[in-house]
Design a protein around this motif. Structure first.
Motif, short mmCIF file in Angstrom:
data_model
loop_
_atom_site.label_atom_id
_atom_site.label_comp_id
_atom_site.label_asym_id
_atom_site.label_seq_id
_atom_site.Cartn_x
_atom_site.Cartn_y
_atom_site.Cartn_z
N UNK A 123 -3.08 -20.65 -7.16
CA UNK A 123 -3.08 -20.94 -5.71
C UNK A 123 -2.18 -19.92 -5.05
N UNK A 124 -2.50 -18.66 -5.29
CA UNK A 124 -1.61 -17.56 -4.87
C UNK A 124 -1.89 -17.07 -3.46
N UNK A 125 -2.85 -17.68 -2.77
CA UNK A 125 -3.03 -17.38 -1.34
C UNK A 125 -3.56 -15.99 -1.06
N UNK A 126 -3.12 -15.44 0.06
CA UNK A 126 -3.66 -14.14 0.48
C UNK A 126 -2.58 -13.10 0.71
N UNK A 127 -3.00 -11.85 0.74
CA UNK A 127 -2.12 -10.72 1.06
C UNK A 127 -2.66 -10.04 2.30
N UNK A 128 -1.76 -9.52 3.15
CA UNK A 128 -2.24 -8.85 4.36
C UNK A 128 -3.00 -7.57 4.06
N UNK A 129 -4.03 -7.31 4.84
CA UNK A 129 -4.76 -6.05 4.73
C UNK A 129 -4.10 -5.05 5.68
N UNK A 130 -3.82 -3.88 5.18
CA UNK A 130 -3.31 -2.82 6.06
C UNK A 130 -4.28 -1.64 5.98
N UNK A 131 -4.98 -1.37 7.06
CA UNK A 131 -5.94 -0.26 7.02
C UNK A 131 -5.21 1.08 7.00
N UNK A 132 -5.90 2.11 6.51
CA UNK A 132 -5.30 3.43 6.49
C UNK A 132 -5.45 4.03 7.89
N UNK A 133 -4.33 4.40 8.49
CA UNK A 133 -4.37 4.95 9.85
C UNK A 133 -3.60 6.27 9.87
N UNK A 134 -4.18 7.26 10.52
CA UNK A 134 -3.51 8.56 10.65
C UNK A 134 -2.17 8.38 11.37
N UNK A 135 -1.15 9.05 10.85
CA UNK A 135 0.17 8.93 11.47
C UNK A 135 0.71 10.30 11.81
N UNK A 136 1.23 10.44 13.03
CA UNK A 136 1.81 11.72 13.45
C UNK A 136 3.31 11.56 13.55
N UNK A 137 4.04 12.44 12.86
CA UNK A 137 5.49 12.37 12.92
C UNK A 137 6.13 11.81 11.66
N UNK A 138 5.30 11.47 10.66
CA UNK A 138 5.91 11.05 9.39
C UNK A 138 6.29 12.28 8.59
N UNK A 139 7.30 12.10 7.75
CA UNK A 139 7.67 13.23 6.91
C UNK A 139 6.73 13.32 5.72
N UNK A 140 6.21 12.17 5.30
CA UNK A 140 5.44 12.16 4.06
C UNK A 140 3.94 12.37 4.24
N UNK A 141 3.17 11.36 4.02
CA UNK A 141 1.74 11.53 3.77
C UNK A 141 0.87 11.89 4.97
N UNK A 142 1.31 11.55 6.15
CA UNK A 142 0.42 11.73 7.29
C UNK A 142 -0.48 10.53 7.52
N UNK A 143 -0.27 9.50 6.73
CA UNK A 143 -1.03 8.26 6.91
C UNK A 143 -0.11 7.04 6.79
N UNK A 144 -0.50 6.00 7.50
CA UNK A 144 0.11 4.69 7.28
C UNK A 144 -0.89 3.88 6.47
N UNK A 145 -0.43 3.22 5.43
CA UNK A 145 -1.32 2.31 4.70
C UNK A 145 -0.50 1.20 4.05
N UNK A 146 -1.17 0.42 3.23
CA UNK A 146 -0.52 -0.74 2.63
C UNK A 146 0.70 -0.40 1.78
N UNK A 147 0.78 0.80 1.29
CA UNK A 147 1.90 1.13 0.40
C UNK A 147 3.14 1.59 1.16
N UNK A 148 2.96 2.07 2.40
CA UNK A 148 4.12 2.68 3.06
C UNK A 148 4.40 2.20 4.48
N UNK A 149 3.59 1.28 4.99
CA UNK A 149 3.75 0.92 6.42
C UNK A 149 5.16 0.43 6.73
N UNK A 150 5.77 -0.26 5.76
CA UNK A 150 7.08 -0.84 6.04
C UNK A 150 8.22 0.19 5.99
N UNK A 151 7.88 1.42 5.70
CA UNK A 151 8.90 2.49 5.75
C UNK A 151 9.14 2.95 7.19
N UNK A 152 8.17 2.66 8.07
CA UNK A 152 8.33 3.03 9.47
C UNK A 152 8.90 1.84 10.24
#
Ligand SMILES: Cc1cc2nc3c(=O)[nH]c(=O)nc-3n(C[C@H](O)[C@H](O)[C@H](O)COP(=O)(O)OP(=O)(O)OC[C@H]3O[C@@H](n4cnc5c(N)ncnc54)[C@H](O)[C@@H]3O)c2cc1C
Ligand code: SF4
Ligand code: SF4
Lengths: 460, 173
Positions: A123-152
């Motif tokens: 009964x582990x419920x759900x996890x939020x979906x985070x779509x991949x979105x182009x990001x301007x001004x990040x030092x790293x990947x140039x994208x926001x996604x489920x693995x890194x959104x919380x770094x911003x």
């Protein structure tokens, strides 16, 4: 953040390394309904609950009421300490399941412990979906996604209490007066409800042509849009965020698909949740989007059950299997699973999506299938619309049975409709009354009315 | 508070549709019972706009009945409640809403097949429903129905010996 009822203490009851009679992954709606039902039938068996989170108990749908300030951390639980004691539940907090061996019937947790079980409930419920979105001004990947959104800073998801605490602190620390919400579904709207209650304006960005796409139509959506726009808020339909702008590690704004540029200091990503099945190795259980269960909440593996947001279970209206991630169904499924795990024989009976949300003083309840083309496939649509009072009522009928309802503003008799859907009542004899503004039990087909009025009360 | 139900069989309000004359006294006495002053004149003058009756009379022409929460055995409202406010007492069977816990999400309204929960907006939003007048010998709607259209009895007594109505009441106050 320690709460009065000692919300962070494990209450270990059983020794480690013994085979647990009933092991439950998930300490929420489905898991606890199951635990309670198991205890009804089995007074002595060991029940152990594992949760990856650090709270003894909180209600997930209440996290937005925590955001609005309606409840504090002491009031956000839906079961108290006594519940765990009375039902003798051994809860292990901060204990995240990493893998399950469905044949040998044990599981491994992140901390390396091994738990053997006789019966398991997932009964582990759900996890939020985070779509991949182009990001301007990040030092790293140039994208926001489920693995890194919380770094911003300023970008959040909102599906557990930890998220809500972070959002609340961020609002207070930064004096946020305007919040953007990506996604106008259940979670996005419940978040909007909370922010509006606090006097914070919202911008809702929604891919579909209406908010609450699952159970709203254009008219219902329009009533809410009009109200939102009359304050400082807005809804952007047929739209999405194409590009996120970041400066010094913080979100500063974004560009919409239609080209419009928006300023933004706090973005909530609420495009939906996926069943949380990351710890299940492929092939070990029948899965589609979620874990497939039968009408007794059994998975494809012996002695393993599943319930709640993590499953694809029977859908009453389509007759197929569907993931319907709402609280009442999680409880109902958990109850059925628990009874069956403890040797009972309880059918779940299926469910359908429903939602209640109140935005800027306009309450709405919607359920089932509501957005249909009338002329197609023999649907009948009955409507009542009073634009002056923003009253709206729509009932969708197929084969003389109600399959969907939308109510805006006058919601108090909504449950009568859910009863009609659930019990598949033939309403052909009373069709002319079904979408009346003063609709009540008195308008129901004679037999069903008699059942409600002079009967014992329902036994589901 | 008197212990009305104890461990004995739960009593329920039964509706005798054919006797209801649509006078709505049940609604009025329910409002007074749930007012602060508990006095009919004072309650009407000063509080009535804030107090919702928890019993509802439905009426078309000569056809009418009064209905309140049925205190269902597998109560859908309890199942749907996100805050734990809506609870069924395991001993008495009475379903009540803990107004301190309730957050006014209306999930209970969404699922109650009788449509007998109302939105109380007079203070913080809370769900308002019949509490079976737990501190009364007999719920006030039943006590004050002039025509025995509501009866308060346990399941077995339902057909046999009606109790808790104007004439059959045991403990007259
Ligand atoms: C913001 C928000 C608002 C909502 N509002 C409403 C609403 O108004 N009405 C409504 O009907 N529904 C609402 N929902 C949906 C509702 O919260 C869910 O349907 C319900 O919580 C599902 O219960 P569940 O027990 O299946 O799973 P969850 O509540 O998601 O609980 C999952 C449990 O599993 C644990 N877990 C997960 N993975 C692991 C692992 N690997 N190891 C150990 N433990 C694990 C978690 O810690 C948690 O205890 C809302 C959801 C959100 C996010
Ligand atoms: S409020 Fe409705 S669902 Fe809940 S117990 Fe009463 S009649 Fe049943
Ligand atoms: S309105 Fe109150 S009692 Fe009803 S479901 Fe919501 S929290 Fe529970």
């Amino acid at each position: 953040m320690k709460s009065k009822n000692d919300n962070r203490k494990n209450n270990k009851m059983f020794k480690d390394n013994e085979t647990i009679d009933y092991l439950i992954i998930g300490n929420s709606a489905a898991g606890l309904a199951a635990a309670e039902s198991i205890r009804e039938l089995d007074k002595s068996g060991e029940i152990m609950i594992l949760t990856g989170e650090n709270y003894l108990n909180y209600s997930k749908p209440m996290i937005t009421y925590f955001l609005s300030g309606t409840v504090n951390l002491d009031m956000i639980h839906f079961k108290d300490d006594k519940f765990y004691k009375d039902n003798r539940l051994d809860v292990r907090l901060n204990t995240r399941v990493k893998s399950i061996d469905t044949d040998k019937m044990f599981l491994i947790t992140d901390d390396g412990n091994r738990y053997e079980f006789r019966k398991l409930l997932i009964a582990s419920g759900g996890r939020p979906i985070v779509p991949k979105i182009k990001a301007i001004g990040t030092k790293s990947s140039g994208f926001i996604d489920g693995t890194n959104y919380d770094k911003t800073e300023g970008i959040f998801t909102l599906t557990n209490l930890e998220d809500a605490v972070r959002v609340k602190n961020y609002i207070e620390k930064n004096g946020i007066k305007n919040i953007s919400i990506l996604g106008g579904g259940l979670i996005g709207l419940k978040a909007a409800e909370a922010f509006l209650e606090k006097g914070i304006d919202v911008n809702i960005i929604e891919l579909a042509d209406r908010i609450l796409a699952a159970t709203f139509d254009r008219e219902a959506s329009g009533i809410i849009e009009k109200k939102l726009k009359s304050t400082g808020s807005n809804i952007y339909m047929n739209n999405t965020i194409e590009e996120i702008h970041i400066g010094s590690g913080k979100i500063t704004g974004y560009k919409l698909k239609d080209g419009e540029k928006m300023e933004c200091r706090l973005l909530v990503i609420a495009v939906g949740v996926n069943p949380d099945t990351g710890f299940i190795s492929s092939g070990s259980l029948d899965m589609a989007r979620g874990i497939i269960v039968d009408d007794h909440m059994r998975t494809s593996a012996k002695n393993i059950y599943a319930a709640g947001d993590v499953v694809e279970g029977p859908d009453m209206i389509s007759g197929g299997k569907r993931n319907i991630a709402i609280w009442p169904l999680a409880v109902r499924q958990g109850t059925a699973a628990g009874l069956n795990m403890a040797g009972g024989n309880k059918k779940y009976g299926g469910g359908f999506f429903m939602n209640s949300v109140e935005l800027l003083g306009i309450p709405s309840i919607s359920m089932g299938i509501t957005n249909v083309a009338e002329e197609k496939e023999g649907f009948e649509v009955l409507k009542y619309l009073n634009t002056n009072q923003d009253m709206y009522r729509k009932v969708i009928i197929k084969n003389n049975r109600i399959i969907g309802v939308i109510l805006v503003n006058n919601i108090e008799r909504a449950g009568i409709y859910s009863g009609l859907i659930r019990n598949e009542i033939d309403i052909s004899s009373v069709k002319e009354n079904i979408s009346r503004e003063d609709f009540g039990i008195i308008h129901l087909p004679a037999d069903y009315k008699k059942h409600l009025v002079v009967g014992e009360g329902i036994e589901v | 508070m008197r212990e009305r139900h104890g461990d004995c069989k739960m009593k329920k309000i039964y509706i005798q549709e054919e006797y209801c004359i649509g006078c709505r006294l049940c609604e009025i006495y329910c409002q007074v019972k749930h007012s602060k002053s508990k006095k009919i004149i004072k309650a009407f003058k000063e509080e009535m706009i804030d107090i919702l009756p928890r019993v509802l009379v439905e009426e078309i022409g000569y056809n009418s009945f009064a209905i309140q929460c049925r205190h269902c055995s597998d109560a859908p409202c309890v199942e749907a409640c996100i805050s734990g406010a809506m609870q069924k007492n395991k001993n008495t069977g009475v379903v009540t809403c803990d107004e301190d816990k309730c957050v006014g999400c209306w999930s209970c309204i969404m699922v109650c097949p009788y449509g007998v929960i109302r939105r109380n907006l007079s203070g913080k939003k809370i769900a308002s429903k019949c509490d079976l007048c737990i501190d009364e010998e007999i719920p006030v709607c039943v006590q004050n129905c002039p025509n025995e259209a509501l009866k308060f009895m346990d399941k077995d007594a339902k057909e046999k010996n009606p109790v808790g109505t104007k004439t059959g009441r045991k403990n007259e106050k």
